[in-house]
Each structure stands twice: as structure tokens, then as C-alpha cells.
Enzyme design. Structure first.
Site, PDB file in Angstrom:
ATOM      1  N   HIS A 172      42.173  33.146  36.326  1.00 46.39           N
ATOM      2  CA  HIS A 172      40.843  33.521  36.128  1.00 46.39           C
ATOM      3  C   HIS A 172      40.469  34.491  35.032  1.00 46.39           C
ATOM      4  O   HIS A 172      39.484  34.685  34.474  1.00 46.39           O
ATOM      5  CB  HIS A 172      39.952  34.055  37.490  1.00 46.39           C
ATOM      6  CG  HIS A 172      40.300  35.404  37.734  1.00 46.39           C
ATOM      7  ND1 HIS A 172      41.484  35.871  38.506  1.00 46.39           N
ATOM      8  CD2 HIS A 172      39.708  36.545  37.333  1.00 46.39           C
ATOM      9  CE1 HIS A 172      41.429  37.234  38.714  1.00 46.39           C
ATOM     10  NE2 HIS A 172      40.346  37.680  38.129  1.00 46.39           N
ATOM     11  N   ASP A 221      45.484  30.637  41.438  1.00 49.81           N
ATOM     12  CA  ASP A 221      44.927  31.497  40.300  1.00 49.81           C
ATOM     13  C   ASP A 221      46.525  31.903  39.522  1.00 49.81           C
ATOM     14  O   ASP A 221      46.651  33.366  39.887  1.00 49.81           O
ATOM     15  CB  ASP A 221      44.143  32.510  41.033  1.00 49.81           C
ATOM     16  CG  ASP A 221      43.555  33.154  40.200  1.00 49.81           C
ATOM     17  OD1 ASP A 221      43.297  33.190  38.920  1.00 49.81           O
ATOM     18  OD2 ASP A 221      43.010  34.466  40.356  1.00 49.81           O
ATOM     19  N   GLY A 312      39.399  44.785  37.210  1.00 43.93           N
ATOM     20  CA  GLY A 312      40.292  45.231  36.022  1.00 43.93           C
ATOM     21  C   GLY A 312      41.508  45.084  36.157  1.00 43.93           C
ATOM     22  O   GLY A 312      42.418  45.156  35.186  1.00 43.93           O
ATOM     23  N   SER A 314      42.958  42.844  37.924  1.00 40.84           N
ATOM     24  CA  SER A 314      43.264  41.124  38.154  1.00 40.84           C
ATOM     25  C   SER A 314      44.296  40.739  37.105  1.00 40.84           C
ATOM     26  O   SER A 314      44.548  41.416  35.987  1.00 40.84           O
ATOM     27  CB  SER A 314      41.662  40.269  37.505  1.00 40.84           C
ATOM     28  OG  SER A 314      40.895  40.589  38.567  1.00 40.84           O
ATOM     29  N   GLY A 315      45.305  39.891  37.528  1.00 40.51           N
ATOM     30  CA  GLY A 315      46.345  39.260  36.799  1.00 40.51           C
ATOM     31  C   GLY A 315      47.646  40.130  36.743  1.00 40.51           C
ATOM     32  O   GLY A 315      48.640  39.714  36.258  1.00 40.51           O
TER      33      GLY A 315
END
Length: 365
Positions: A172, A221, A312, A314-315
Site C-alpha cells: 500500500h 500487503d 508513517g 507503514s512498510g
């Protein structure tokens, strides 16, 4: 003596041909280190390598330097592995040897269980080259990557370095973006102090999102970024290990780190922050949401609330330290309801569910 007897009657060309067959056969076995306890970087008997450096016998492909190519007399640095294979005497401390043609790590991505407990931490993934810092710094989590907008220089997601050219992140984070829309920064700690660390910026040549990623549900994801140029490794930049398969982390304390928001709807952090959180039982997590929580996810946050990843982050990686001391990425920050709310943990993509996909899109290329 046994090696000389073994090689008696072989010309150097014969020996090199044997080594080439070893390399080809080992390439097909590179995946096995993640499927079972095959030791990718296993060290066998002690020996003396090029430059009179102490070393151990290893399969040629898994030595981080070209021993044969860097030796005036390659036969001197050959060895026999378990009376079956021809190996090379690989120096133990290639990182410190400064030999031309050497590389710190050749076999990446690697599994965290590919190393013995208490193995000398001079090579391999998931380690600190210096002693682990006592407070948060870029040296503490050298595999942390920051994804940022090249026009604003502001980070919007995180990631984890798994090879010298590949970043593992969330799909995402890359949805709707092209490689020119993003940059990767490695070795960063404080965005407000550009000269504080040896941070390096990288352009991206390819974005590979999982083929079955669903933006509406965040299923699958996961994405891999390929850097245009390979990074070098140092105390600020180092790769993380991939996790063992099917390990149960329930109630284990894990760590999430990033430059995300300090609180829900708050400002993002200029400095790299981290928090320790427990992993939840999957059933308890699933009961906490209306949304479907599938088996390819991990749930983690403080049970009492207040400690969680946030927008922020994320990942970025969910980190766990194995008994052998290696750090592995067990999850990728995916989604959540708010940040730090009691009874609603953060949802992470479970990395070991995607190891075949990761290998296909990194070392198999």
C-alpha cells in the site's frame, strides 16, 4: 595432506571445473536455508586463506570473496567438505581484510537460522558491526529504510534492507506510485540533521507489488523495491535476516521502528523511534476487529494500549531477535484502527508466509 591426496592427478583446470560444478549445484540449493536448517554460511574445518588470513572451509558460492580468483596458487586454498565436495578456505574476517574483490555478504537474502549460535559476528545478516548502541541511533537498526518523496524530501513509509539492492516494504506504500515518485534513504536517524550520519539516497529501478494485493482489504500487503545501484555495507547500513518458517511468536516481545506519527493525527517524527510490543494470539486479534484478519498476518501492540506503530510507519519492519543473536523481520507494518488504542493491535504482514515470493523476486532474478 588429505586434500593433496584428494587432488592428486587433477590439473588446475580440472579443479576449477569441479568448483564450477559446485557453484552450479549450490545455486539450486540456495533456497534450502529457509526451508530447513541447511546452513547457507556453514563453516567447516579451520584453514589458512589468501593473505595468510585464518578462515574456515566453505562451499565456494557462500564465501564472500573470490578465493580462487584472488590467489596466485588457488590449489593452496582449496579444501574438502565432508569427504564429498571441494570447498575454498574463506577468511573469517573479510570485513576487516580489505582484500580486493571481497564482499561482505554474497548470499542474500539469508535466513536468520542459517547461522550457528554464538557464531563470530563479522558476517551475515541481522547483526550489529559495532556493539549494539545503548540508545536509539542509526547504528541500532542499520537495516531500516525510509521511503521519501523526492520533491519534498519528507518520508511517508518505511522498509527493510534484505539484500544490497532490495527493500522489503508494504504494497500500500507503493500503490499508484512509479519508481520516479520515490526514493530510498538508508543509514538515516534524524531527518532534521542531514550531516549527522552517513545516510545515502537511492533511486528505484523497479517496484514489485504482490500480484494478489488488495487495496480494499490490505490482503497480501507486501512489495519489493529494487535499487538502481547496489549499496555498500557499513555500521549504518546492513541487511536484516528473513525469519524461520512457521515460528510461533505469541507473547514474544518484538520491536517496531520508524519515523511515523508520534500520536494519532499528530506530527511525524524527525528521528528514528522504536517501541517494544507483544505479539497477540491470532484468535484474540481477530475477535477485536470487524474486518477479516487472515492467517498471513501478525497482530502486535501493548495490551493496555499506548504502544503501537502509527501512520508513517507503514512498510517498516517488525523485528525479533533469535536465540543465535540474529535479528529477523517477522512482519511488515500494514494497517490498524487509529494508533495505540486499547484492544486493537496493529496488523502486520507475516513475512514467513511470503518467503517463496521474496526469493523469486530477489535471488532468483
Amino acid at each position: 595432506m588429505r586434500l593433496l591426496i584428494y587432488l592428486m592427478g587433477y590439473t588446475l583446470a580440472n579443479v576449477l571445473a569441479i568448483l564450477e560444478r559446485e557453484l552450479r549445484s549450490d545455486r539450486h540449493r540456495r533456497y534450502l536455508g529457509l526451508g530447513r536448517r541447511f546452513k547457507i554460511n556453514r563453516r567447516y574445518q579451520e584453514c589458512v586463506g589468501p593473505g595468510d588470513l585464518p578462515g574456515h572451509c566453505k562451499h565456494p558460492l557462500f564465501c564472500a570473496m573470490n578465493v580462487v580468483g584472488s590467489s596466485k596458487n588457488p590449489v593452496e586454498h582449496l579444501c574438502v567438505i565432508e569427504k564429498t565436495f571441494v570447498g575454498v578456505c574463506c577468511p573469517d574476517d573479510i570485513l576487516l581484510s580489505n582484500i580486493v574483490g571481497s564482499r561482505i555478504i554474497m548470499d542474500l537474502p539469508a535466513g536468520g537460522e542459517d547461522y550457528d549460535e554464538q557464531q563470530n559476528f563479522t558476517m551475515g545478516c541481522g547483526i550489529f558491526i559495532d556493539e549494539k548502541p545503548q540508545q536509539s541511533s542509526a547504528k541500532e537498526w542499520p537495516w531500516l529504510a525510509s521511503l521519501y518523496d523526492p520533491e519534498t524530501s519528507k518520508p511517508f513509509c518505511g522498509g527493510a534492507l534484505i539484500t544490497d539492492r532490495h527493500i522489503l516494504t508494504a504494497a500500500h506504500c507503493t500503490e499508484g506510485r512509479t519508481p520516479s515518485d520515490m526514493r530510498v534513504r538508508l543509514g538515516e536517524y534524524d531527518y532534521a540533521r542531514p550531516d549527522e550520519t552517513r545516510a545515502r539516497n537511492f533511486e528505484i529501478s523497479e517496484i514489485k507489488e504482490h500480484e494478489e494485493f488488495e487495496l480494499s482489504t490490505y490482503f497480501n500487503d507486501i512489495a519489493i523495491l529494487t535499487l538502481t545501484n547496489a549499496t555498500g555495507f557499513n555500521t549504518y547500513i546492513w541487511p536484516i535476516c528473513l525469519p524461520p518458517l512457521n515460528k510461533n511468536y505469541v507473547n514474544e516481545t518484538v520491536i517496531v521502528a520508524g519515523w511515523g506519527q508520534i500520536s494519532y493525527s499528530g506530527n511525524t517524527s524527525n528521528i528514528l523511534r522504536q517501541v517494544e510490543i507483544p505479539v497477540w494470539e491470532h484468535e484474540r486479534c481477530a475477535d477485536s476487529f470487524v474486518q477479516t484478519i487472515n492467517e498471513k498476518t501478525i497482530c502486535a501492540a501493548a495490551y493496555e494500549g499506548g504502544r503501537d506503530s502509527c501512520k508513517g510507519d507503514s512498510g517498516g519492519p517488525l523485528l525479533h531477535q533469535l536465540p543465535n543473536g540474529r535479528w529477523v523481520i517477522i512482519g511488515i507494518v500494514s494497517w490498524g484502527i487509529g494508533c495505540g488504542q486499547k484492544g486493537q493491535p496493529g496488523i502486520y504482514t507475516r513475512v514467513d508466509s511470503y518467503i517463496p515470493w521474496i526469493l523469486t523476486n530477489t535471488i532468483a532474478k
